[in-house]
Design a protein around this motif. Structure first.
Motif, PDB file in Angstrom:
ATOM      1  N   TYR A 158       0.773  -1.243   0.000  1.00 42.24           N
ATOM      2  CA  TYR A 158       0.000   0.000   0.000  1.00 42.24           C
ATOM      3  C   TYR A 158       0.804   1.292   0.000  1.00 42.24           C
ATOM      4  N   ASN A 181      -9.410  -1.352  -2.682  1.00 43.24           N
ATOM      5  CA  ASN A 181      -9.719   0.022  -3.067  1.00 43.24           C
ATOM      6  C   ASN A 181     -11.217   0.158  -3.265  1.00 43.24           C
ATOM      7  N   LYS A 184     -14.526   4.300   0.128  1.00 45.52           N
ATOM      8  CA  LYS A 184     -14.110   4.687   1.471  1.00 45.52           C
ATOM      9  C   LYS A 184     -12.597   4.606   1.668  1.00 45.52           C
ATOM     10  N   TYR A 185     -11.912   3.903   0.763  1.00 45.16           N
ATOM     11  CA  TYR A 185     -10.449   3.842   0.811  1.00 45.16           C
ATOM     12  C   TYR A 185      -9.926   3.938  -0.615  1.00 45.16           C
ATOM     13  N   GLN A 186      -9.487   5.128  -1.011  1.00 41.31           N
ATOM     14  CA  GLN A 186      -9.123   5.376  -2.397  1.00 41.31           C
ATOM     15  C   GLN A 186      -7.615   5.387  -2.633  1.00 41.31           C
ATOM     16  N   ASN A 187      -6.823   5.668  -1.632  1.00 40.42           N
ATOM     17  CA  ASN A 187      -5.359   5.632  -1.708  1.00 40.42           C
ATOM     18  C   ASN A 187      -4.832   6.316  -2.970  1.00 40.42           C
ATOM     19  N   ASP A 281     -14.025   9.405   0.602  1.00 39.18           N
ATOM     20  CA  ASP A 281     -12.830   8.719   1.087  1.00 39.18           C
ATOM     21  C   ASP A 281     -12.605   8.980   2.575  1.00 39.18           C
ATOM     22  N   THR A 282     -12.413   7.910   3.346  1.00 35.84           N
ATOM     23  CA  THR A 282     -12.101   8.039   4.778  1.00 35.84           C
ATOM     24  C   THR A 282     -10.631   7.732   5.062  1.00 35.84           C
ATOM     25  N   GLY A 283      -9.946   7.145   4.060  1.00 32.33           N
ATOM     26  CA  GLY A 283      -8.547   6.784   4.257  1.00 32.33           C
ATOM     27  C   GLY A 283      -8.346   5.541   5.091  1.00 32.33           C
ATOM     28  N   ARG A 284      -9.421   4.782   5.318  1.00 35.21           N
ATOM     29  CA  ARG A 284      -9.314   3.581   6.164  1.00 35.21           C
ATOM     30  C   ARG A 284      -9.732   2.339   5.388  1.00 35.21           C
ATOM     31  N   ARG A 285      -8.908   1.307   5.485  1.00 39.50           N
ATOM     32  CA  ARG A 285      -9.226   0.004   4.866  1.00 39.50           C
ATOM     33  C   ARG A 285     -10.085  -0.818   5.817  1.00 39.50           C
TER      34      ARG A 285
END
Length: 289
Positions: A158, A181, A184-187, A281-285
């Motif tokens: 990641y 991906n 909520k988790y787009q990275n 996006d929350t940045g959390r997996r």
């Protein structure tokens, strides 16, 4: 007016056709939308892959860990025999676990189970020990030279820092990074960094994964955009992945859902709609693999 509308529709159609595949750094073409087969087994898996190929999919994703390579192979053989598609049109991905002591033998075993003379894309499934990761990656590089594998990559890595090892320390760099991906988790950081290196990001769990699908498909922003286009929430999410620059592999065993997830080529999300979806996006997996 009719001619103008017809021209606009043709433009959208042609653009969609052009975006159905991308060229990897290996030189091979890869479809941007496929079927994921995680948790699919037996006849359920075989029938799902067959229905996907009938619906127009040409990318099929499996893994040794899934225990369904034979079923994927049977479906591919069936579709080819019936004239639905040709082998050269199908892009099959499988993955090797890092804790194996026989990666070369595992590649041969996957080829046998799949019933194929070559694997289109083979991935290191996830991070294990450093020595285990390197052994698998070396075996994949060797298999590329032997024409058993066409393209290689990694999964569940990641950050640019962890990916750089496979770029700097091996003869063949990854062509694809397959990661969790979703909205909520787009990275975006990894996606943009990888793009500069000529590497594509492939999204598993495009709907959030099992246990989280409902919150994605029932998200008010997604539903609002779906109503505006006369599409389903699933189609909006798939389309977002493609326009955001990801390869997507939604999984399903339901023929109707399989066909629905692939019916995303006749519309485009606007710039404003893309911004609204990106803002989720929350940045959390959800997983910690």
């Amino acid at each position: 007016m009719f001619l103008i509308m017809e021209a606009l529709l043709l433009t959208v159609f042609v653009m969609a056709e052009e975006n159905r595949s991308i060229k990897l750094n290996s030189g091979f073409e890869m479809p941007v939308l496929g079927l994921g087969t995680w948790t699919l087994t037996g006849e359920t898996c075989e029938n799902a892959v067959y229905e996907a190929l009938k619906s127009g999919y040409r990318l099929i994703d499996t893994a040794r860990y899934y225990g369904n390579e034979s079923e994927v192979g049977k479906a591919v053989a069936r579709a080819i025999k019936e004239g639905i598609c040709k082998r050269e049109e199908i892009f099959v991905t499988t993955k090797l676990v890092p804790w194996t002591s026989t990666p070369e033998d595992d590649i041969d075993d996957s080829l046998q189970k799949l019933g194929l003379s070559y694997i289109d894309l083979c991935l290191l499934h996830q991070h294990g020990s450093a020595s285990g990761d390197d052994a698998v990656y070396r075996a994949m590089c060797k298999a590329v030279k032997a024409s058993k594998i066409r393209s290689i990559g990694i999964s569940n890595f990641y950050t640019g820092k962890t990916v750089s090892h496979f770029i700097n320390d091996f003869e063949i760099p990854p062509a694809v990074i397959q990661n969790e991906n979703h909205l909520k988790y787009q990275n975006n950081t990894l996606r943009d960094w990888a793009a500069k290196k000529g590497i594509y990001i492939e999204s598993y769990y495009p709907f959030g994964g099992r246990g989280h699908t409902k919150e994605h498909l029932e998200n008010p922003t997604v539903l609002e955009i779906a109503r505006a286009h006369g599409k389903t929430a699933a189609q909006i999410i798939v389309r977002w992945h493609l326009q955001a620059g990801y390869i997507a592999i939604p999984g399903s065993s339901n023929p109707d859902h399989i066909a629905e997830n692939f019916d995303v080529w006749n519309f485009e999300l606007t710039e404003n709609e893309m911004k609204k979806l990106s803002s989720l996006d929350t940045g959390r997996r959800y997983e910690n693999w």
